[in-house]
Design a protein around this motif. Sequence first.
Motif, PDB file in Angstrom:
ATOM      1  N   THR A   1       0.822  -1.211   0.000  1.00  0.00           N
ATOM      2  CA  THR A   1       0.000   0.000   0.000  1.00  0.00           C
ATOM      3  C   THR A   1       0.853   1.257   0.000  1.00  0.00           C
ATOM      4  OG1 THR A   1      -0.129   0.026   2.418  1.00  0.00           O
ATOM      5  CG2 THR A   1      -1.835  -1.195   1.241  1.00  0.00           C
ATOM      6  N   GLY A   2       2.129   1.116   0.311  1.00  0.00           N
ATOM      7  CA  GLY A   2       3.040   2.252   0.365  1.00  0.00           C
ATOM      8  C   GLY A   2       4.403   1.812   0.835  1.00  0.00           C
ATOM      9  N   LEU A   3       5.229   2.778   1.205  1.00  0.00           N
ATOM     10  CA  LEU A   3       6.617   2.480   1.543  1.00  0.00           C
ATOM     11  C   LEU A   3       6.733   1.608   2.791  1.00  0.00           C
ATOM     12  CD1 LEU A   3       9.558   3.075   0.713  1.00  0.00           C
ATOM     13  CD2 LEU A   3       9.489   5.061   2.225  1.00  0.00           C
ATOM     14  N   ALA A   4       5.883   1.822   3.789  1.00  0.00           N
ATOM     15  CA  ALA A   4       6.037   1.127   5.069  1.00  0.00           C
ATOM     16  C   ALA A   4       5.870  -0.381   4.949  1.00  0.00           C
ATOM     17  CB  ALA A   4       5.044   1.675   6.096  1.00  0.00           C
ATOM     18  N   ASP A   5       5.036  -0.850   4.014  1.00  0.00           N
ATOM     19  CA  ASP A   5       4.845  -2.296   3.882  1.00  0.00           C
ATOM     20  C   ASP A   5       5.411  -2.828   2.561  1.00  0.00           C
ATOM     21  OD1 ASP A   5       2.902  -1.146   2.288  1.00  0.00           O
ATOM     22  OD2 ASP A   5       1.340  -2.581   2.808  1.00  0.00           O
ATOM     23  N   ALA A   6       6.325  -2.073   1.960  1.00  0.00           N
ATOM     24  CA  ALA A   6       6.990  -2.513   0.735  1.00  0.00           C
ATOM     25  C   ALA A   6       8.183  -3.383   1.098  1.00  0.00           C
ATOM     26  CB  ALA A   6       7.449  -1.312  -0.083  1.00  0.00           C
TER      27      ALA A   6
END
Length: 456
Positions: free
Chosen positions: A285-290
């Motif tokens: 969904t974005g950088l934090a869960d990439a």
Amino acid sequence: DVIEDDDIYNLRNGRNAYGKGQWATTLRYHDGTYYALFVANDQQKTYMYRTKDIVNGPWERNVIEGYFMHDASLLFDNGRLWVVWGNGNLNLVELEPDGSAVKAGTEAELLIDSPREGWNLRAEGAHFYHIGDYYYVLEIDWPRDKPRTATVWRSKDIHGPYESKVVLQGTLGGRGDGIAQGPIVETQHGDWYAVQFQDHGAVGRIPCLQPVTWVDGWPMMGENGVPLEEVTVKLPEQGRDYVWDNDDFNSAKLALVWQWNHKAPEGWSLAERPGWLRLRAAKATGLADARGTLTQRTVGPRCISETYLDASGMKPGDEAGLAAFQSGNARIGVRVAPDGQRFIVLHQNGRSFSRGEDGRPVFQILDEDLTVIPLEGDGLWMRINYVFTPQEEGEEADTATFSWSLDGKEWTVADYKLRMRFTLDYFTGYRSALYNFATLEEGGTAGFDWVQHAAW
């Protein structure tokens, strides 16, 4: 190789290990074996790992059942293995000789009950030694209205009773919170030093060195317990700084300065396209869960991170680039729209901090594009300039600016500054991160040709 192979460490189902995971490892070498003991806060467990080869492994793993040994310290002593741990109350227990479990038939005992009145933080970060006639436990306290304080406890009997003495207290480099815990070491010339750390704003925790002088059997740090601003180490220069490094990705292995944001993902390669790092996009969904996010730490007082991205392998819905990575972050890179058109995107995410008219802190949740412009071609140069401690007029502390270029010569500087803050939810300083993630279809690739850093 891993702590646990679960959702937390694999960034699955909304779980993550930011600010958790492996804390405060105690590392020892004894009779040809390396021992690493630590807790994982998300698991509420204590782990012991052992290996004969610290570079190549393999590592043997045990869980010490029934114990959560916060800030532990191992001591091999006269054929026995002990561990001290705790916060406020420091505990002692004997382990099996290989460290795999608490020794059968034994129980933990309260070793030190530190003072309770007038303290913000009591007895944390224990380091355990047997030097000469004494057993020593080094720890830090945080008295109210004073900086963090290094305290040493000693006894001629491992079980106590222990007496205590403050061995370091004071500010350093204009920072009022003092110096935090760390070990003492003896050089081959008989000189002693304390290797500690200091919280230093958005750059995170930085190493801090103080000389140690033995006075009446106490390891006094700095100059009679007062921190020194400058320390000369009586050793020849050797090696080089290796907190971070440039990389042309021509090696078969990633350099030790690199860290994945979580368990190493599948689908990355240094071999598929020699001389390039290839990151394959997984859903996020974005950088934090990439999951395909590879990081190096930043360096003060100022530094620059720069890289080149080949976006030709990216699929619709993919986003890849360079980020200033913490819970409040910003990133510059390439986004591929559902119709396949590529855009240069500057995006910020996290909490914005300011003060209202009444002086109270105001937090705002941000998740927004700041710049979106079409990209002609497949390549993009990206740069982040970090300022942690201002060195020139006009510089602001703990800020980052973002730039991009289509030819590596002419650069566009964004009219935006990321206000960086060290926050406990991630519990790290800002890191430069290479990332690639998918929002539609997995499998697209981002190619990074090189990474260059400069610090001054």
